[in-house]
Motif scaffolding. Structure first.
Motif, PDB file in Angstrom:
ATOM      1  N   TYR A 122       0.824  -1.202   0.000  1.00 14.47           N
ATOM      2  CA  TYR A 122       0.000   0.000   0.000  1.00 14.47           C
ATOM      3  C   TYR A 122       0.864   1.260   0.000  1.00 14.47           C
ATOM      4  CZ  TYR A 122       0.906   0.211   5.099  1.00 14.47           C
ATOM      5  OH  TYR A 122       1.489   0.274   6.340  1.00 14.47           O
ATOM      6  N   PHE A 175      -2.657  -1.110  -3.053  1.00 10.08           N
ATOM      7  CA  PHE A 175      -3.737  -0.589  -2.229  1.00 10.08           C
ATOM      8  C   PHE A 175      -3.322   0.761  -1.656  1.00 10.08           C
ATOM      9  CE2 PHE A 175      -4.061  -5.098  -2.620  1.00 10.08           C
ATOM     10  CZ  PHE A 175      -5.407  -5.339  -2.773  1.00 10.08           C
ATOM     11  N   LEU A 176      -4.267   1.441  -1.034  1.00  8.19           N
ATOM     12  CA  LEU A 176      -4.025   2.792  -0.544  1.00  8.19           C
ATOM     13  C   LEU A 176      -4.341   2.885   0.946  1.00  8.19           C
ATOM     14  CD1 LEU A 176      -3.161   4.473  -3.001  1.00  8.19           C
ATOM     15  CD2 LEU A 176      -5.084   3.002  -3.686  1.00  8.19           C
ATOM     16  N   GLU A 177      -3.534   3.646   1.639  1.00  8.64           N
ATOM     17  CA  GLU A 177      -3.832   4.041   3.006  1.00  8.64           C
ATOM     18  C   GLU A 177      -4.101   5.541   2.967  1.00  8.64           C
ATOM     19  OE1 GLU A 177      -1.911   3.161   7.257  1.00  8.64           O
ATOM     20  OE2 GLU A 177      -0.584   4.350   5.982  1.00  8.64           O
ATOM     21  N   MET A 178      -5.353   5.919   3.118  1.00 10.57           N
ATOM     22  CA  MET A 178      -5.660   7.346   3.070  1.00 10.57           C
ATOM     23  C   MET A 178      -5.340   7.983   4.413  1.00 10.57           C
ATOM     24  SD  MET A 178      -9.109   9.488   2.070  1.00 10.57           S
ATOM     25  CE  MET A 178      -8.833   9.350   0.294  1.00 10.57           C
ATOM     26  N   ARG A 227      -9.977  -0.821  -2.129  1.00 12.98           N
ATOM     27  CA  ARG A 227      -8.580  -0.401  -2.314  1.00 12.98           C
ATOM     28  C   ARG A 227      -8.037   0.343  -1.100  1.00 12.98           C
ATOM     29  NH1 ARG A 227      -6.429   1.572  -7.980  1.00 12.98           N
ATOM     30  NH2 ARG A 227      -4.587   0.643  -6.991  1.00 12.98           N
ATOM     31  N   TYR A 228      -8.879   0.598  -0.116  1.00 12.49           N
ATOM     32  CA  TYR A 228      -8.474   1.370   1.056  1.00 12.49           C
ATOM     33  C   TYR A 228      -8.609   0.538   2.339  1.00 12.49           C
ATOM     34  CZ  TYR A 228      -8.428   5.503  -1.930  1.00 12.49           C
ATOM     35  OH  TYR A 228      -8.140   6.403  -2.917  1.00 12.49           O
ATOM     36  N   PHE A 279      -6.457   3.418   7.081  1.00 10.65           N
ATOM     37  CA  PHE A 279      -6.637   4.864   7.163  1.00 10.65           C
ATOM     38  C   PHE A 279      -5.772   5.421   8.279  1.00 10.65           C
ATOM     39  CE2 PHE A 279     -10.547   3.332   5.283  1.00 10.65           C
ATOM     40  CZ  PHE A 279     -10.803   4.260   4.282  1.00 10.65           C
ATOM     41  N   HIS A 281       0.782   5.347   1.277  1.00 10.27           N
ATOM     42  CA  HIS A 281       0.173   6.323   2.178  1.00 10.27           C
ATOM     43  C   HIS A 281       0.397   7.718   1.604  1.00 10.27           C
ATOM     44  CE1 HIS A 281       0.995   9.362   5.283  1.00 10.27           C
ATOM     45  NE2 HIS A 281       0.092   8.774   6.037  1.00 10.27           N
ATOM     46  N   HIS A 332     -11.543  -2.604   7.126  1.00  5.55           N
ATOM     47  CA  HIS A 332     -10.787  -1.367   7.208  1.00  5.55           C
ATOM     48  C   HIS A 332     -10.145  -1.236   8.581  1.00  5.55           C
ATOM     49  CE1 HIS A 332     -12.227   0.132   3.355  1.00  5.55           C
ATOM     50  NE2 HIS A 332     -13.443  -0.223   3.714  1.00  5.55           N
ATOM     51  N   TYR A 380     -13.221   9.182  -2.975  1.00  9.22           N
ATOM     52  CA  TYR A 380     -12.274   8.181  -3.465  1.00  9.22           C
ATOM     53  C   TYR A 380     -12.527   6.835  -2.803  1.00  9.22           C
ATOM     54  CZ  TYR A 380      -9.282  11.562  -5.921  1.00  9.22           C
ATOM     55  OH  TYR A 380      -8.786  12.503  -6.792  1.00  9.22           O
ATOM     56  N   VAL A 381     -12.820   6.855  -1.524  1.00  9.94           N
ATOM     57  CA  VAL A 381     -13.044   5.616  -0.783  1.00  9.94           C
ATOM     58  C   VAL A 381     -14.362   4.973  -1.184  1.00  9.94           C
ATOM     59  CG1 VAL A 381     -13.211   4.589   1.511  1.00  9.94           C
ATOM     60  CG2 VAL A 381     -11.738   6.585   1.149  1.00  9.94           C
TER      61      VAL A 381
END
Length: 348
Positions: free
Chosen positions: A197, A230-233, A268-269, A272, A199, A316, A261-262
């Motif tokens: 992921y 993947f993403l960590e917002m 994909r998130y 957080f 960030h 999440h 976005y989430v």
């Protein structure tokens, strides 16, 4: 770490705070453990089940985490064990690493994994540099297999980076090149049973220098394979990006909402960062970072919207963070109290 486990209070299995509260569910246990009334009440209420009252916690169960970067001063001063002891007492379930060294002696990643487990803390992820100017440095670009070996030894579900994708610049092609490398790291992580992921900070929401109508974060999302990356917002930094980049360099309005976005790609998130800020329109970022619960970011609504998108699923993970807390232990305690206290009315 050379002492026998039977006489080592920092590595021995102890009655966890959550088990104790589950048994007593009262103020006596809270006083014994040094908990604040807010944390004890919220956890105790959650432990009583669906019939406990008219409200329920907003935060999904077993999902309260903290990015250990926030506590780096204490890890350097008193070590992981003493820090983990505090985090357990505050009701944390998860930790996200930001390095595997401490200031009071060497510790291996396997020892670190056992230590975290002994305090009921699940290692959920780790931040590692994307690249390093030193070819012998520790980063995805220089030592991918070692990074993955360490993450595997720690039992992590996710392994990622807080480095900017702007390794090659802020053009569309530069971000595409970074995305291609992220895909490579993500494929390698998936082969080990983990998720890679990235960030975000604020700059990712800026516009490409060679195309002022293209938001760089959109390039990253489009060019990375959703099976591998993947993403960590970081919600705070996303809001600073919203403040800074709501208009293109050519003056065209381009507002965005971080939560959108989430909602559009919730899978994909998985992670957080819960980081708060006081709105300050005179500052460059539009916010001044503060302790979680002391700022203007509405985390209750944000988490509720993610939960609604989830349709009840709890994949999440929510990691509190502050880059420069005045008192890192006090920050960790206050953040836990605030998130545990967020409740909503039950349906039906």
């Amino acid at each position: 770490m050379s002492r026998k486990k039977s006489v080592d209070p920092e590595l021995s299995h102890r009655l966890s705070r959550r088990n104790m509260l589950g048994v007593t569910a009262g103020a006596g246990a809270a006083a014994l453990l040094g908990l604040s009334a807010g944390t004890a009440g919220a956890v105790g209420s959650a432990a009583q089940g669906k019939g406990a009252g008219a409200t329920q916690p907003v935060l999904p169960p077993n999902r309260l985490g903290i990015q250990l970067y926030s506590l780096r001063d204490k890890i350097a001063e008193i070590g992981f064990a003493a820090v983990f002891k505090e985090l357990e007492s505050f009701g944390y379930d998860e930790i996200e690493y930001a390095g595997y060294t401490q200031g009071i002696g060497n510790i291996s990643v396997k020892q670190l994994a056992r230590l975290a487990k002994s305090y009921g803390l699940n290692g959920i992820g780790s931040h590692v540099n994307y690249a390093d100017s030193n070819p012998d440095g520790y980063s995805f670009a220089t030592k991918l297999e070692q990074v993955l070996d360490d993450a595997e030894a720690l039992g992590l579900e996710h392994i990622g980076t807080a480095s900017s994708p702007a390794r090659y610049g802020n053009t569309v092609d530069a971000y595409k090149r970074a995305a291609e490398e992220f895909n490579t790291y993500g494929e390698a992580a998936r082969a080990r049973g983990m998720k890679f992921y990235q960030h975000n900070h604020g700059d990712e929401f800026g516009f490409a220098t060679d195309n002022p109508n293209v938001r760089l974060y959109d390039v990253l999302l489009e060019e990375t394979d959703p099976k591998f990356v993947f993403l960590e917002m970081d919600i705070y930094w996303a809001y600073t990006g919203q403040f800074r980049f709501s208009v293109t360099p050519e003056g065209k309005p381009r507002p965005f909402e971080p939560i959108d976005y989430v909602v559009q790609q919730p899978h994909r998130y998985p992670l957080f960062h819960v980081k708060d800020g006081v709105h300050d329109p005179d500052s460059r970022d539009g916010y001044d970072m503060t302790d979680v619960g002391d700022g203007d970011i509405d985390y209750k609504t944000f988490i509720q919207k993610v939960n609604k998108t989830n349709k009840g699923r709890t994949y999440h993970h929510w990691q509190v963070e502050h880059d420069q807390p005045v008192d890192s232990i006090a920050f960790a305690r206050k953040s836990a109290d605030h998130l545990h206290a967020l409740t909503e009315k039950k349906k039906g």
